[in-house]
Every structure is written in C-alpha cells, then in structure tokens.
Motif scaffolding. Sequence first.
Motif, PDB file in Angstrom:
ATOM      1  N   ALA A   4       0.860  -1.186   0.000  1.00 31.66           N
ATOM      2  CA  ALA A   4       0.000   0.000   0.000  1.00 31.66           C
ATOM      3  C   ALA A   4       0.896   1.236   0.000  1.00 31.66           C
ATOM      4  O   ALA A   4       1.356   1.666   1.046  1.00 31.66           O
ATOM      5  CB  ALA A   4      -0.915   0.000   1.217  1.00 31.66           C
ATOM      6  N   LYS A   7       0.687   7.912  -0.116  1.00 32.34           N
ATOM      7  CA  LYS A   7       0.302   8.875  -1.143  1.00 32.34           C
ATOM      8  C   LYS A   7       0.909  10.240  -0.847  1.00 32.34           C
ATOM      9  O   LYS A   7       1.086  10.620   0.300  1.00 32.34           O
ATOM     10  CB  LYS A   7      -1.222   9.002  -1.189  1.00 32.34           C
ATOM     11  CG  LYS A   7      -1.902   7.747  -1.656  1.00 32.34           C
ATOM     12  CD  LYS A   7      -3.408   7.920  -1.649  1.00 32.34           C
ATOM     13  CE  LYS A   7      -4.067   6.599  -1.960  1.00 32.34           C
ATOM     14  NZ  LYS A   7      -5.435   6.540  -1.521  1.00 32.34           N
ATOM     15  N   HIS A  86      -1.296   1.609  -8.336  1.00 29.11           N
ATOM     16  CA  HIS A  86      -2.446   1.839  -7.451  1.00 29.11           C
ATOM     17  C   HIS A  86      -3.594   2.506  -8.223  1.00 29.11           C
ATOM     18  O   HIS A  86      -4.755   2.118  -8.106  1.00 29.11           O
ATOM     19  CB  HIS A  86      -2.013   2.710  -6.264  1.00 29.11           C
ATOM     20  CG  HIS A  86      -3.091   2.963  -5.273  1.00 29.11           C
ATOM     21  ND1 HIS A  86      -3.540   2.008  -4.391  1.00 29.11           N
ATOM     22  CD2 HIS A  86      -3.820   4.076  -5.020  1.00 29.11           C
ATOM     23  CE1 HIS A  86      -4.504   2.512  -3.645  1.00 29.11           C
ATOM     24  NE2 HIS A  86      -4.696   3.769  -4.009  1.00 29.11           N
ATOM     25  N   GLU A  89      -5.209  -0.005 -10.593  1.00 31.55           N
ATOM     26  CA  GLU A  89      -6.020  -0.971  -9.841  1.00 31.55           C
ATOM     27  C   GLU A  89      -7.347  -0.358  -9.399  1.00 31.55           C
ATOM     28  O   GLU A  89      -8.407  -0.962  -9.567  1.00 31.55           O
ATOM     29  CB  GLU A  89      -5.266  -1.461  -8.595  1.00 31.55           C
ATOM     30  CG  GLU A  89      -4.151  -2.421  -8.882  1.00 31.55           C
ATOM     31  CD  GLU A  89      -3.298  -2.700  -7.650  1.00 31.55           C
ATOM     32  OE1 GLU A  89      -3.675  -2.304  -6.518  1.00 31.55           O
ATOM     33  OE2 GLU A  89      -2.225  -3.311  -7.824  1.00 31.55           O
ATOM     34  N   LYS A  90      -7.281   0.827  -8.809  1.00 32.15           N
ATOM     35  CA  LYS A  90      -8.467   1.445  -8.221  1.00 32.15           C
ATOM     36  C   LYS A  90      -9.464   1.956  -9.249  1.00 32.15           C
ATOM     37  O   LYS A  90     -10.667   1.792  -9.082  1.00 32.15           O
ATOM     38  CB  LYS A  90      -8.065   2.608  -7.286  1.00 32.15           C
ATOM     39  CG  LYS A  90      -7.365   2.162  -6.044  1.00 32.15           C
ATOM     40  CD  LYS A  90      -8.290   1.359  -5.174  1.00 32.15           C
ATOM     41  CE  LYS A  90      -7.614   0.916  -3.909  1.00 32.15           C
ATOM     42  NZ  LYS A  90      -8.348  -0.085  -3.182  1.00 32.15           N
ATOM     43  N   LEU A  91      -8.985   2.579 -10.311  1.00 28.08           N
ATOM     44  CA  LEU A  91      -9.899   3.206 -11.263  1.00 28.08           C
ATOM     45  C   LEU A  91     -10.269   2.331 -12.453  1.00 28.08           C
ATOM     46  O   LEU A  91     -11.343   2.490 -13.032  1.00 28.08           O
ATOM     47  CB  LEU A  91      -9.312   4.522 -11.786  1.00 28.08           C
ATOM     48  CG  LEU A  91      -9.285   5.672 -10.796  1.00 28.08           C
ATOM     49  CD1 LEU A  91      -8.681   6.903 -11.445  1.00 28.08           C
ATOM     50  CD2 LEU A  91     -10.666   5.989 -10.284  1.00 28.08           C
ATOM     51  N   ASN A  93      -9.726  -1.301 -12.636  1.00 26.59           N
ATOM     52  CA  ASN A  93      -9.721  -2.731 -12.333  1.00 26.59           C
ATOM     53  C   ASN A  93      -8.479  -3.423 -12.908  1.00 26.59           C
ATOM     54  O   ASN A  93      -8.549  -4.511 -13.454  1.00 26.59           O
ATOM     55  CB  ASN A  93     -11.005  -3.387 -12.862  1.00 26.59           C
ATOM     56  CG  ASN A  93     -11.293  -4.698 -12.195  1.00 26.59           C
ATOM     57  OD1 ASN A  93     -10.876  -4.920 -11.065  1.00 26.59           O
ATOM     58  ND2 ASN A  93     -12.004  -5.574 -12.874  1.00 26.59           N
ATOM     59  N   ASN A  94      -7.355  -2.713 -12.802  1.00 31.92           N
ATOM     60  CA  ASN A  94      -6.054  -3.227 -13.230  1.00 31.92           C
ATOM     61  C   ASN A  94      -5.971  -3.488 -14.737  1.00 31.92           C
ATOM     62  O   ASN A  94      -5.194  -4.323 -15.189  1.00 31.92           O
ATOM     63  CB  ASN A  94      -5.687  -4.494 -12.452  1.00 31.92           C
ATOM     64  CG  ASN A  94      -4.229  -4.490 -12.057  1.00 31.92           C
ATOM     65  OD1 ASN A  94      -3.569  -3.471 -12.126  1.00 31.92           O
ATOM     66  ND2 ASN A  94      -3.727  -5.627 -11.650  1.00 31.92           N
TER      67      ASN A  94
END
Length: 134
Positions: A4, A7, A86, A89-91, A93-94
């Motif tokens: 993680a 940021k 990151h 992945e988050k926006l 879906n990788n």
Amino acid sequence: MGSAPKKLGEAELEIMQVIWNSEGPVTSNYILKELQGSRRWQLSTLMTSLARLSDKGFVSCDRSTGCNLYSSIVAENEYKTGASRHFLEKLYNNSLQNMVATLYSSKAIKNSDVEELRSFLDELETEHFGEDED
C-alpha cells in the motif's frame, strides 16, 4: 514502499519533484525558490510540509551542517511505479486497455497519442523479441 504505497498530496508531490530534480541535497530556501512560480508559500508552510514528508518516509533531513539539507528517500521511479499501479487498480480494475479506452472515448487522448503509444509498444516488442528472427 510495500503493497500500500503512501500517497503524496499535490503540494507534497511538487516539493518531491524539486528534490528529485536537484543534483543533491537541498535547503528549504532552495525548494521555496523553485516553487515560486506555482506556490506562494511562507517558509513555515513549507517546513510543515517537509516535516510531513519526513514522517511519511519520503525525505530525510541532515542537520549536521548547521543548515537543514533535504534528500529523497524514495526514488522518483519507485514512487511513480507504485502510484501508477495503485491508480490502475483502483480506477480501471487493473486494466490498461480499459484506461486507454476510457481516455480515448472521452476524447482525453487524440489519434496522434494512440499512434505514439502504438509506436512505443512496437518498439518494446522489437526490443523484447528481437528483430532478426526471420
């Protein structure tokens, strides 16, 4: 940076870019001068941000010279790689394909950007697989 990534806020990223772009450790006054065009900060505001960056593990401060010298602990590429991963992945879906499709359909990228990306991918493929496999 672990799984993680920590940021950086927008202002923190600007500070880190000044440090990353410097030839070596920098003073707070150097950073303040470099940020003049984009930020109208007092020295105290910058010092608060530098302390926060130190707490997050992004910068170190050498106080041994009588003048605080700030250096990056996290390399620029290391941060960008983690932040990009990151973000993807988050926006999206990788899926890099989903990201490019979204940007293209919303006209955030032009045909010329797609051609540039295609050329870059062709170049990567050539480097990876070699040209002389006829």
